[in-house]
Design a protein around this motif. Structure first.
Motif, PDB file in Angstrom:
ATOM      1  N   ILE A  82     -18.126 -25.772  13.283  1.00  0.00           N
ATOM      2  CA  ILE A  82     -16.886 -25.970  12.525  1.00  0.00           C
ATOM      3  C   ILE A  82     -16.247 -27.488  13.152  1.00  0.00           C
ATOM      4  N   THR A  83     -15.896 -27.994  11.950  1.00  0.00           N
ATOM      5  CA  THR A  83     -15.051 -29.213  12.216  1.00  0.00           C
ATOM      6  C   THR A  83     -13.874 -29.228  11.122  1.00  0.00           C
ATOM      7  N   PRO A  84     -12.804 -28.860  11.523  1.00  0.00           N
ATOM      8  CA  PRO A  84     -11.792 -28.864  10.569  1.00  0.00           C
ATOM      9  C   PRO A  84     -11.107 -30.178   9.947  1.00  0.00           C
ATOM     10  N   ASN A  85     -11.865 -31.157  10.354  1.00  0.00           N
ATOM     11  CA  ASN A  85     -11.434 -32.563   9.591  1.00  0.00           C
ATOM     12  C   ASN A  85     -12.405 -32.667   8.233  1.00  0.00           C
ATOM     13  N   TYR A  86     -13.201 -31.976   8.142  1.00  0.00           N
ATOM     14  CA  TYR A  86     -14.083 -32.154   6.832  1.00  0.00           C
ATOM     15  C   TYR A  86     -13.325 -31.920   5.657  1.00  0.00           C
ATOM     16  N   TYR A  87     -12.428 -30.979   5.299  1.00  0.00           N
ATOM     17  CA  TYR A  87     -12.118 -30.699   4.267  1.00  0.00           C
ATOM     18  C   TYR A  87     -11.169 -31.710   3.425  1.00  0.00           C
ATOM     19  N   HIS A  88     -10.756 -32.638   4.168  1.00  0.00           N
ATOM     20  CA  HIS A  88      -9.689 -33.472   3.573  1.00  0.00           C
ATOM     21  C   HIS A  88     -10.542 -34.901   3.389  1.00  0.00           C
TER      22      HIS A  88
ATOM     23  N   LEU B 177     -17.843 -34.592   2.778  1.00  0.00           N
ATOM     24  CA  LEU B 177     -17.969 -33.270   1.906  1.00  0.00           C
ATOM     25  C   LEU B 177     -19.379 -33.716   0.908  1.00  0.00           C
ATOM     26  N   GLN B 178     -19.386 -34.987   0.350  1.00  0.00           N
ATOM     27  CA  GLN B 178     -20.360 -35.183  -0.369  1.00  0.00           C
ATOM     28  C   GLN B 178     -21.643 -35.461   0.654  1.00  0.00           C
ATOM     29  N   ARG B 179     -21.557 -36.122   1.743  1.00  0.00           N
ATOM     30  CA  ARG B 179     -22.595 -36.299   2.664  1.00  0.00           C
ATOM     31  C   ARG B 179     -23.116 -34.740   2.863  1.00  0.00           C
ATOM     32  N   ILE B 180     -22.393 -33.855   3.270  1.00  0.00           N
ATOM     33  CA  ILE B 180     -22.696 -32.279   3.507  1.00  0.00           C
ATOM     34  C   ILE B 180     -23.638 -31.976   2.457  1.00  0.00           C
ATOM     35  N   LYS B 181     -23.029 -31.963   1.011  1.00  0.00           N
ATOM     36  CA  LYS B 181     -23.978 -31.561  -0.090  1.00  0.00           C
ATOM     37  C   LYS B 181     -25.017 -32.102  -0.009  1.00  0.00           C
ATOM     38  N   GLU B 182     -25.291 -33.427   0.064  1.00  0.00           N
ATOM     39  CA  GLU B 182     -26.492 -34.196  -0.211  1.00  0.00           C
ATOM     40  C   GLU B 182     -27.399 -33.971   0.936  1.00  0.00           C
ATOM     41  N   THR B 183     -26.848 -33.597   2.251  1.00  0.00           N
ATOM     42  CA  THR B 183     -27.873 -33.560   3.190  1.00  0.00           C
ATOM     43  C   THR B 183     -28.400 -32.296   3.382  1.00  0.00           C
ATOM     44  N   ILE B 184     -27.310 -31.122   2.982  1.00  0.00           N
ATOM     45  CA  ILE B 184     -27.607 -29.706   3.125  1.00  0.00           C
ATOM     46  C   ILE B 184     -27.321 -29.024   1.832  1.00  0.00           C
TER      47      ILE B 184
ATOM     48  N   TYR C 201     -14.581 -27.183  -4.555  1.00  0.00           N
ATOM     49  CA  TYR C 201     -15.125 -26.240  -5.778  1.00  0.00           C
ATOM     50  C   TYR C 201     -15.945 -27.147  -6.563  1.00  0.00           C
ATOM     51  N   GLU C 202     -15.635 -28.492  -6.713  1.00  0.00           N
ATOM     52  CA  GLU C 202     -16.097 -29.473  -7.705  1.00  0.00           C
ATOM     53  C   GLU C 202     -17.479 -29.946  -7.215  1.00  0.00           C
ATOM     54  N   ILE C 203     -17.708 -29.866  -5.766  1.00  0.00           N
ATOM     55  CA  ILE C 203     -18.921 -30.455  -5.144  1.00  0.00           C
ATOM     56  C   ILE C 203     -19.774 -29.289  -4.762  1.00  0.00           C
ATOM     57  N   PHE C 204     -19.323 -28.156  -4.381  1.00  0.00           N
ATOM     58  CA  PHE C 204     -20.053 -26.936  -4.171  1.00  0.00           C
ATOM     59  C   PHE C 204     -20.003 -25.858  -5.030  1.00  0.00           C
TER      60      PHE C 204
END
Length: 283
Positions: free
Chosen positions: A84-90, A95-102, A159-162
């Motif tokens: 949990i890292t609450p700084n990711y959401y903004h 978010l793009q890195r998360i999507k392309e990595t996992i 929602y646009e990314i995931f």
């Protein structure tokens, strides 16, 4: 913007593993409590450190450094692992890195009434960064405080990314009213035993003990000491002894400030299908 326009994800090889889920936010919305509850579940492995900040601060260190937080020797006998890292959401890039990595990762995002969320942040830093400033002055001077409370805007980007089925939206109000229901919904979302009841279920986590000194201790590499204090029986005494009380927002404050977030609250209602009348006026 995609990673290919900034920095390609490192190679996904090594002895560690990647998380199955990530809590991306929001800040000051009960994520520390949720981290403690998830950490107790026998089917779940949580990173030893709650906030890893890999995708927003440490991405250049490489994926192996991130996977080391989920060692194969410790994750082999569990169903899912996460952080949990609450700084990711903004942070769109994060978010793009998360999507392309996992690509198939599951996310959960805890939403909190925006004025209360912002005021909680104000209380956290009023003895340091915001010292001598009123809540109104902080909202005017620090754009990030307002932006962090525009959770509808950030949820729309998520929602646009995931895919929506990979995103669980939670509400801080529900954590306060019915923590067992919230925890069960998270367990069901992660496909683990939902009958498990964490010992932290009805406890309030003291996230901030020494708000004026925590960031400096972390800079000196002594953040581990803060965590020990927070977990100790003396944490409440220390907080009361060293933390000066801060004026609470009254109903007049709420009414005045809530108008700043009305459009974003409308967006949250549209995105989630949940009416939030209490967020638009005092209860």
């Amino acid at each position: 913007m995609t990673i290919s326009e900034t920095q390609a994800p490192p190679s996904a090889t090594g002895e560690g593993t990647l998380p199955d889920f990530i809590g991306v936010g929001a800040q000051r919305a009960g994520t520390t409590w949720l981290y403690r509850c998830l950490s107790e579940h026998p089917d779940i492995f949580m990173s030893a450190k709650k906030e890893l900040h890999f995708f927003n601060r440490h991405f250049e260190q490489g994926l192996e450094s991130y996977k080391a937080n989920f060692p194969a020797s410790e994750t082999a006998n569990v169903k899912v692992c996460g952080e949990i890292t609450p700084n990711y959401y903004h942070r769109e890039q994060a978010l793009q890195r998360i999507k392309e990595t996992i690509p198939d990762v599951k996310l959960f995002f805890v939403l909190r009434e925006p004025v209360s969320r912002a005021f909680s942040q104000y209380q956290l830093y009023v003895q340091s960064d915001y010292q001598g400033l009123s809540f109104d002055e902080v909202l005017t001077k620090y754009d990030d405080v307002t932006d962090l409370s525009l959770q509808g805007k950030h949820l729309q980007r998520i929602y646009e990314i995931f895919p929506r089925e990979n995103v669980l939206v939670l509400f801080y109000d529900d954590i306060v009213r019915s923590p067992a229901t919230v925890v069960k919904s998270v367990f069901n979302f992660l496909d683990v035993d939902s009958s498990f009841s964490p010992s932290f279920l009805n406890k309030r986590v003291n996230r901030v003990v020494l708000p004026g000194t925590q960031k400096w201790l972390k800079k000196l590499g002594l953040g581990w000491g803060i965590e020990l204090v927070k977990r100790s029986p003396a944490s409440e005494w220390i907080k009361n002894a060293f933390h000066k009380p801060v004026k609470k927002a009254d109903d007049t404050d709420f009414t005045a400030f809530s108008t700043r977030f009305k459009n974003d609250i409308d967006l949250i209602e549209k995105l989630t299908g949940r009416a939030l009348p209490g967020w638009k006026r005092p209860d």
